[in-house]
Each structure stands twice: as C-alpha cells, then as structure tokens.
Design a protein around this motif. Sequence first.
Motif, short mmCIF file in Angstrom:
data_model
loop_
_atom_site.label_atom_id
_atom_site.label_comp_id
_atom_site.label_asym_id
_atom_site.label_seq_id
_atom_site.Cartn_x
_atom_site.Cartn_y
_atom_site.Cartn_z
N MET A 117 0.70 -1.15 0.00
CA MET A 117 0.10 0.03 -0.03
C MET A 117 0.84 1.23 0.10
O MET A 117 2.10 1.19 0.72
CB MET A 117 -0.90 -0.15 1.52
N ARG A 118 0.52 2.04 -0.72
CA ARG A 118 1.21 3.64 -0.97
C ARG A 118 0.35 4.58 -1.28
O ARG A 118 -0.69 4.47 -1.89
CB ARG A 118 2.52 3.27 -1.75
N TYR A 119 0.83 5.90 -1.11
CA TYR A 119 0.36 7.12 -1.32
C TYR A 119 0.60 7.44 -2.74
O TYR A 119 1.85 7.67 -2.91
CB TYR A 119 0.32 8.24 -0.36
N GLN B 146 -2.89 10.82 -7.76
CA GLN B 146 -4.04 10.48 -7.73
C GLN B 146 -4.79 10.80 -6.42
O GLN B 146 -6.03 10.96 -6.26
CB GLN B 146 -4.49 8.97 -8.00
N LYS B 147 -3.63 11.48 -5.62
CA LYS B 147 -4.13 12.02 -4.31
C LYS B 147 -4.96 10.99 -3.45
O LYS B 147 -5.89 11.54 -2.72
CB LYS B 147 -4.89 13.28 -4.43
N ARG B 148 -4.56 9.75 -3.37
CA ARG B 148 -5.33 8.78 -2.68
C ARG B 148 -4.30 7.26 -2.43
O ARG B 148 -3.14 7.34 -3.11
CB ARG B 148 -6.60 8.09 -3.13
N VAL B 149 -4.50 6.53 -1.53
CA VAL B 149 -3.99 5.57 -1.11
C VAL B 149 -4.21 4.47 -2.10
O VAL B 149 -5.21 4.23 -2.53
CB VAL B 149 -4.32 4.99 0.22
N ILE B 150 -3.38 3.74 -2.73
CA ILE B 150 -3.30 2.78 -3.54
C ILE B 150 -2.79 1.34 -3.36
O ILE B 150 -1.76 1.29 -2.44
CB ILE B 150 -2.84 3.24 -5.18
N TYR B 151 -3.29 0.33 -3.86
CA TYR B 151 -2.79 -1.07 -3.43
C TYR B 151 -2.24 -1.55 -4.94
O TYR B 151 -2.85 -1.56 -5.96
CB TYR B 151 -3.62 -1.93 -2.93
#
Length: 198
Positions: free
Chosen positions: A163-165, A169-174
């Motif tokens: 998981m990282r920011y 996209q200004k959001r947390v992505i997996y």
Amino acid sequence: MSQIETLKARIEADLAPSIKSLVLDRGELTLTVKAADYLAVAQKLRDLPEFKFEQLIDLCGLDYSSYKDQPWEGPRFCVASHLLSVTHNWRLRLKVFAPEDDLPVVASVNGVWSSANWFEREAFDLYGILFEGHEDLRRILTDYGFIGHPFRKDFPVSGTVEMRYDAEQKRVIYQPVTIEPREIIPRIIREDNYGGLH
C-alpha cells in the motif's frame, strides 16, 4: 502438596470429562480442553470457588503447522489463554485447538472475561481464527483492505500486496509487491594490522 499440584488435582477432579491434556512442566500448568467444552470450562474456571480465575491476562493464537521444524500431527490452529486467580494466587494456561484447519473456529470467551475482546480480534487478524459469539470481530492491527493473515506460517515473508500514497491520484493505492529478490553476501574487510596483530 504444593499450590500448583493442588490446582492440578482440583482440575482433574472437577473438569475430567473436558480435559484433553493437563501438563505440569517447569512449575507451569497447561490445561488443553475440547473445543466443544471450551466456553463451559472457561465459565467454570471463573465462577467455581475452588478455581476463581478472575482475570484473563493474555490470549493469543498459535499456528502449529510445523512445530520444532517437524511436521505436526493434529489440528493446526490453537488459542492459548493465560489466567490469573488473585483469590488463590495461582496461574493457568488454557489451550483449545480449532477442530477445522480450513476454517478455524472456537468460542469467544469475551462474555466470560471482557479483556478477551481485543486479544481475540488480534488472533483473528493475525491468524484468521474466528471467535464464535464475539460481537465485534474485525481487524485490529492490519489495514481493512489487507488480504491474508500475516502470522500464519504459510504467509509469504514479503506479503502479496503493498500500500502506498500516490501523489498524482491523491489517494492510497494497492499494488502487487515489487520487492526484487537479491543475494546479500557480507563484505569482509581484513586489515593487515587490525588490533595490533601482524
């Protein structure tokens, strides 16, 4: 008769039908009970005046899929609780094995000792052990979107998802783990006059 031997004799007398094993080793007493009797035994250990285990100090999950680097014969998942009787000044380890390895389920003792609440949630989160009757069984240490149970012995060391920011996209992505395996060989430095030796 020592205090721990007195407790052992009382357990043998009062809980005999539920006992799978009762071991006194290194001054510690471990009672393993059948999964079907686990909740009833917990209530007796708390309520009967001859036991009076008022406090649950700890509860944890265990994965016995390999034990002492050898194959394990028997159920894979276990729950171990550590109990304290302030009244009698004695301790007991209470163990129960989940009957099914594919879907490990044991009764919740949260209604017996309220301190079991977060401990059971932790065992669920890290080992995937379900506690039947727990009113709020959800993850407590890993993220809500986490896949798997990281303390199981078959869980990959590097995990499967990271998981990282993402700033764009200004959001947390997996995303799948991107760790590349590498061989680490220690570099040895030898100095001719290290420590005054020639």
